[in-house]
Design a protein around this motif. Structure first.
Motif, PDB file in Angstrom:
ATOM      1  N   ARG A  89       0.885  -1.141  -0.008  1.00  0.00           N
ATOM      2  CA  ARG A  89      -0.192   0.020   0.105  1.00  0.00           C
ATOM      3  C   ARG A  89       0.825   1.015  -0.084  1.00  0.00           C
ATOM      4  N   ASN A  90       0.421   2.329  -0.551  1.00  0.00           N
ATOM      5  CA  ASN A  90       1.064   3.516  -0.671  1.00  0.00           C
ATOM      6  C   ASN A  90       0.915   4.291   0.624  1.00  0.00           C
ATOM      7  N   VAL A  91       2.131   4.851   0.995  1.00  0.00           N
ATOM      8  CA  VAL A  91       1.928   5.476   2.424  1.00  0.00           C
ATOM      9  C   VAL A  91       3.077   6.909   2.121  1.00  0.00           C
ATOM     10  N   ASN A  92       2.511   7.878   3.151  1.00  0.00           N
ATOM     11  CA  ASN A  92       3.277   9.021   3.312  1.00  0.00           C
ATOM     12  C   ASN A  92       4.044   9.236   4.324  1.00  0.00           C
ATOM     13  N   TYR A  93       5.468   9.585   4.419  1.00  0.00           N
ATOM     14  CA  TYR A  93       5.979   9.706   5.777  1.00  0.00           C
ATOM     15  C   TYR A  93       6.244  11.238   5.838  1.00  0.00           C
ATOM     16  N   ASP A  94       5.474  11.704   6.668  1.00  0.00           N
ATOM     17  CA  ASP A  94       5.425  12.942   7.050  1.00  0.00           C
ATOM     18  C   ASP A  94       6.469  13.555   8.267  1.00  0.00           C
TER      19      ASP A  94
END
Length: 204
Positions: A89-94
């Motif tokens: 799954r695509n994720v964002n690391y903020d």
């Protein structure tokens, strides 16, 4: 005695003249962040923004020093493996920071074109890494370099590269295997490419 007075007077005039060349002007800056995290599997560039203010201390037409206070949204895009359905799954690391920086700006032949470089002290405001034991540390030290062009009206166009120097988990790059031997592992660093504009207010 008279000669000493004349010399002191000349020096005083010289100091006053040199101080008169120094100008201090506030400004605003903002633009696009294209950020990534090094050595993260399936990592790709994350688009976000930065915004802040600065004070430009101009010593002469060739050199100025610019302290800056900036809010910078960084991190990376990536993929995580899902054990439930054996998929990614695509994720964002903020990783979001308030940064304190100071760049030295060198103007070519006194023109509007300049190069810049300096340090950035980044204090993390928040992240989305959850409540795991592996939370990013609260501080990063970075080096900034770039080029830009300033118009006569104070509007500036700039492109910068910002390279973090501290692993986001505070890891020093050394680890120990099961036999007690140390080995070097890849550290995870912030990397940011910035494209933006700034405006310097003219102070009379």
């Amino acid at each position: 005695m008279r000669k000493s007075i004349v010399i002191a007077f000349v020096l005083l005039i010289g100091i006053s003249a040199s101080q008169a060349q120094v100008s201090v002007s506030p400004g605003l800056r903002g633009g696009l962040n294209l950020s990534t995290l090094t050595n993260v599997d399936y990592s790709s560039t994350k688009s976000d923004f930065y915004i802040g203010g600065f004070v430009n201390i101009k010593f002469n037409k060739y050199f100025s020093l610019q302290p800056e206070l900036t809010y910078s949204k960084q991190g990376s895009e990536g993929r995580e493996y899902n054990l439930v359905d054996n998929s990614y799954r695509n994720v964002n690391y903020d990783l979001n920071y308030v940064t304190l920086g100071a760049v030295a700006k060198f103007n070519f032949r006194g023109s509007g074109f300049h190069v810049l470089a300096g340090p950035s002290f980044d204090f993390k405001t928040d992240d989305n890494f959850g409540d795991s034991d592996y939370r990013p540390v609260n501080f990063d030290l970075a080096i900034v370099g770039g080029v830009g062009y300033t118009l006569p009206n104070g509007l500036t166009f700039e492109a910068r590269i910002k390279q973090g120097l501290i692993d986001i988990y505070g890891y020093d790059g050394l680890d120990r295997d099961d036999n007690g031997n140390y080995y070097y592992d890849d550290i995870i660093l912030n990397q940011v490419f910035q494209i933006g504009i700034s405006y310097t207010f003219k102070v009379k």
